[in-house]
Design a protein around this motif. Structure first.
Motif, PDB file in Angstrom:
ATOM      1  N   GLU A 162       0.833  -1.211   0.000  1.00 19.82           N
ATOM      2  CA  GLU A 162       0.000   0.000   0.000  1.00 19.82           C
ATOM      3  C   GLU A 162       0.863   1.253   0.000  1.00 19.82           C
ATOM      4  OE1 GLU A 162      -3.935  -1.875   2.238  1.00 19.82           O
ATOM      5  OE2 GLU A 162      -2.597  -0.551   3.347  1.00 19.82           O
ATOM      6  N   ARG A 163       1.967   1.220   0.776  1.00 21.12           N
ATOM      7  CA  ARG A 163       2.867   2.387   0.804  1.00 21.12           C
ATOM      8  C   ARG A 163       3.487   2.635  -0.561  1.00 21.12           C
ATOM      9  NH1 ARG A 163       4.583   0.565   5.717  1.00 21.12           N
ATOM     10  NH2 ARG A 163       6.529  -0.318   4.970  1.00 21.12           N
ATOM     11  N   VAL A 164       3.887   1.574  -1.248  1.00 16.80           N
ATOM     12  CA  VAL A 164       4.507   1.725  -2.571  1.00 16.80           C
ATOM     13  C   VAL A 164       3.500   2.336  -3.548  1.00 16.80           C
ATOM     14  CG1 VAL A 164       5.409   0.458  -4.568  1.00 16.80           C
ATOM     15  CG2 VAL A 164       6.248  -0.063  -2.259  1.00 16.80           C
ATOM     16  N   ILE A 165       2.293   1.774  -3.591  1.00 17.77           N
ATOM     17  CA  ILE A 165       1.270   2.293  -4.511  1.00 17.77           C
ATOM     18  C   ILE A 165       0.933   3.748  -4.167  1.00 17.77           C
ATOM     19  CG2 ILE A 165      -1.202   2.131  -5.101  1.00 17.77           C
ATOM     20  CD1 ILE A 165       0.299   0.058  -6.622  1.00 17.77           C
ATOM     21  N   GLU A 166       0.701   4.021  -2.869  1.00 17.87           N
ATOM     22  CA  GLU A 166       0.307   5.371  -2.465  1.00 17.87           C
ATOM     23  C   GLU A 166       1.441   6.365  -2.734  1.00 17.87           C
ATOM     24  OE1 GLU A 166      -0.982   5.738   1.626  1.00 17.87           O
ATOM     25  OE2 GLU A 166      -2.295   7.387   1.065  1.00 17.87           O
ATOM     26  N   GLY A 167       2.684   5.966  -2.436  1.00 18.28           N
ATOM     27  CA  GLY A 167       3.820   6.858  -2.637  1.00 18.28           C
ATOM     28  C   GLY A 167       4.043   7.170  -4.109  1.00 18.28           C
ATOM     29  N   VAL A 168       3.993   6.151  -4.970  1.00 16.77           N
ATOM     30  CA  VAL A 168       4.225   6.371  -6.404  1.00 16.77           C
ATOM     31  C   VAL A 168       3.083   7.185  -6.998  1.00 16.77           C
ATOM     32  CG1 VAL A 168       4.452   5.225  -8.650  1.00 16.77           C
ATOM     33  CG2 VAL A 168       5.711   4.348  -6.675  1.00 16.77           C
ATOM     34  N   GLU A 169       1.840   6.837  -6.645  1.00 18.23           N
ATOM     35  CA  GLU A 169       0.693   7.611  -7.154  1.00 18.23           C
ATOM     36  C   GLU A 169       0.801   9.071  -6.704  1.00 18.23           C
ATOM     37  OE1 GLU A 169      -1.636   6.864  -9.216  1.00 18.23           O
ATOM     38  OE2 GLU A 169      -2.034   4.713  -9.167  1.00 18.23           O
ATOM     39  N   TRP A 170       1.217   9.276  -5.448  1.00 20.49           N
ATOM     40  CA  TRP A 170       1.344  10.644  -4.925  1.00 20.49           C
ATOM     41  C   TRP A 170       2.421  11.419  -5.693  1.00 20.49           C
ATOM     42  CZ3 TRP A 170       4.850  14.021  -3.058  1.00 20.49           C
ATOM     43  CH2 TRP A 170       4.355  15.147  -2.400  1.00 20.49           C
TER      44      TRP A 170
END
Ligand SMILES: [Zn+2]
Length: 204
Positions: A183-191
């Protein structure tokens, strides 16, 4: 063997679907999510479900080849999940988002990767401890035959460290040792994609 029990995986996948839908990154029935189980099998979303409205029936068990172990029909993109687990034995969860910004970047950029550079947010990615670095997020062309996309990813893994990738005109894959890290990877990259878009707007 690493991994978690099936019921815990179901709960984590249902929660991830609600979270991604709340972000607007799981429109219609798009996206698919999975986790490595402690018995060597995998929990995976069933084909066709709206991911913001998953119930335990919308999650199923597959083997390492992506074949159904309970009679339910797995996502069309199961092979891409299984490839990530095979390539990275310490990965415990895989998420796939379909945000407008990820898809927009993947369509606007004709190169085979997009560089995220000097963002503090890079530090949410595993193994990164400073903003003074960069990550190239690969962009592979879309195909309806998952083996074609998988072959492109296989080649990428040989050439560079990989934490996430874009499929052009389609969406983002990211993963982690557990669901929280994925979730952190997806949220960080999307952000970071969203921040880059905002930067371009402000610079006009
Ligand atoms: Zn997809």
């Amino acid at each position: 063997m690493s991994g978690i029990g099936y019921q815990d995986a179901v709960d984590a996948i249902v929660a991830a679907g609600r979270w991604l839908d709340g972000k607007g990154w799981a429109p219609a029935t798009a996206g698919n999510y999975s986790m490595r189980l402690d018995d060597g099998a995998f929990a995976l979303t069933v084909s066709g479900w709206h991911k913001g409205r998953l119930s335990p029936d919308g999650v199923m068990r597959v083997d390492a080849d992506g074949l159904s172990l309970d009679g339910k029909k797995p996502s069309a993109e199961t092979a891409l999940h299984m490839q990530i687990y095979r390539l990275f034995p310490d990965v415990g969860a895989v998420l796939h988002s379909h945000s407008p910004i990820s898809v927009g970047i993947s369509r606007a950029v004709s190169a085979d990767s997009y560089r995220l550079e000097r963002h503090e947010m890079l530090k949410v990615l595993p193994g990164i401890t400073t903003h003074e670095t960069f990550v190239d997020v690969p962009i592979v062309d879309n195909a309806q035959d998952m083996s074609v996309i998988a072959a492109r990813i296989e080649w990428l893994v040989e050439s560079r460290e990989l934490r996430a990738y874009l499929i052009r005109g389609h969406g983002l894959y990211g993963w982690g040792r557990d669901m929280a890290e994925a979730e952190r990877v997806i949220e960080g990259v999307e952000w970071m994609f969203a921040a880059e878009l905002a930067e371009k707007e402000f610079r006009r």
